[in-house]
Design a protein around this motif. Structure first.
Motif, PDB file in Angstrom:
ATOM      1  N   SER A 157       1.023   1.882  -3.609  1.00  0.00           N
ATOM      2  CA  SER A 157       2.309   2.256  -4.511  1.00  0.00           C
ATOM      3  C   SER A 157       3.125   3.218  -3.705  1.00  0.00           C
ATOM      4  N   HIS A 187      -1.865  -3.332  -3.929  1.00  0.00           N
ATOM      5  CA  HIS A 187      -0.837  -2.956  -3.293  1.00  0.00           C
ATOM      6  C   HIS A 187      -0.559  -1.363  -3.403  1.00  0.00           C
ATOM      7  N   ARG A 204      -1.808  -1.122  -8.585  1.00  0.00           N
ATOM      8  CA  ARG A 204      -1.058  -0.694  -7.467  1.00  0.00           C
ATOM      9  C   ARG A 204      -1.307   0.772  -6.793  1.00  0.00           C
TER      10      ARG A 204
END
Length: 177
Positions: free
Chosen positions: A4, A2, A109
């Motif tokens: 950040s 993911h 992330r």
């Protein structure tokens, strides 16, 4: 993974942020110790180390502490300062990363990469074309490999004498185009 950047801001830290940074370091020690990797920072909380607390306070006071923050929570820290004595002097002006730590609850992330991108921006904005960092080179050299994936090249190795053993380290450099 993911990105950040969707949920964090980066801001300059100051001395009031030192406890949050120490908490990140303590979390990293717990995480490393749970995986049998205590060689990097030991197994005791780093918040109990007055020398390290003083160093991070000095970095913050000098304006070299930058924090990744999600809402009000500090989830990553980048510290910049002078290269330690055990590292060869730089061949040119540099930005030296003395601290990079992220909240292990947010691992994977992109926080570390985002903080390194921030360091690159800071270096470029001041006309500096070299970033260096050193890290633990023991175990499986996971940190060395991490920095390589971030565009750094290993330059020199070193050891720091520790009670009962030597701490193996690696300096890495990145030239900014």
């Amino acid at each position: 993974m993911h990105d950040s950047s969707e949920w964090t801001d980066i801001r300059r830290g100051d001395p009031v942020d030192v406890p949050a940074v120490m908490s990140l370091l303590d979390g990293a020690v717990r995480w490393l110790t749970a995986r049998g990797l205590a060689g990097q920072w030991g197994s005791s909380p780093l918040s109990g180390n007055p020398r390290l607390t003083t160093l991070i306070t000095e970095i913050a006071t000098a304006g070299g502490l930058h924090l990744a923050v999600r809402e009000e929570r500090v989830v990553g820290a980048l510290g910049m300062g002078s290269a330690p004595d055990y590292v060869s002097p730089p061949p040119e002006a540099e930005l030296y990363i003395v601290l990079l730590v992220t909240d292990r609850d947010h691992a994977g992330r992109g926080l570390g990469g985002r903080l390194l991108t921030h360091a690159r921006r800071l270096a470029r904005s001041t006309g500096v074309g070299l970033i260096r960092v050193d890290c633990y080179a023991g175990g499986r050299q996971a940190l060395v490999h991490y920095y390589e994936t971030q565009g750094f090249t290993p330059t020199e190795t070193f050891t720091v004498p520790q009670p009962g053993t030597d701490w193996p380290g690696q300096v890495l450099a990145q030239h900014l185009g």
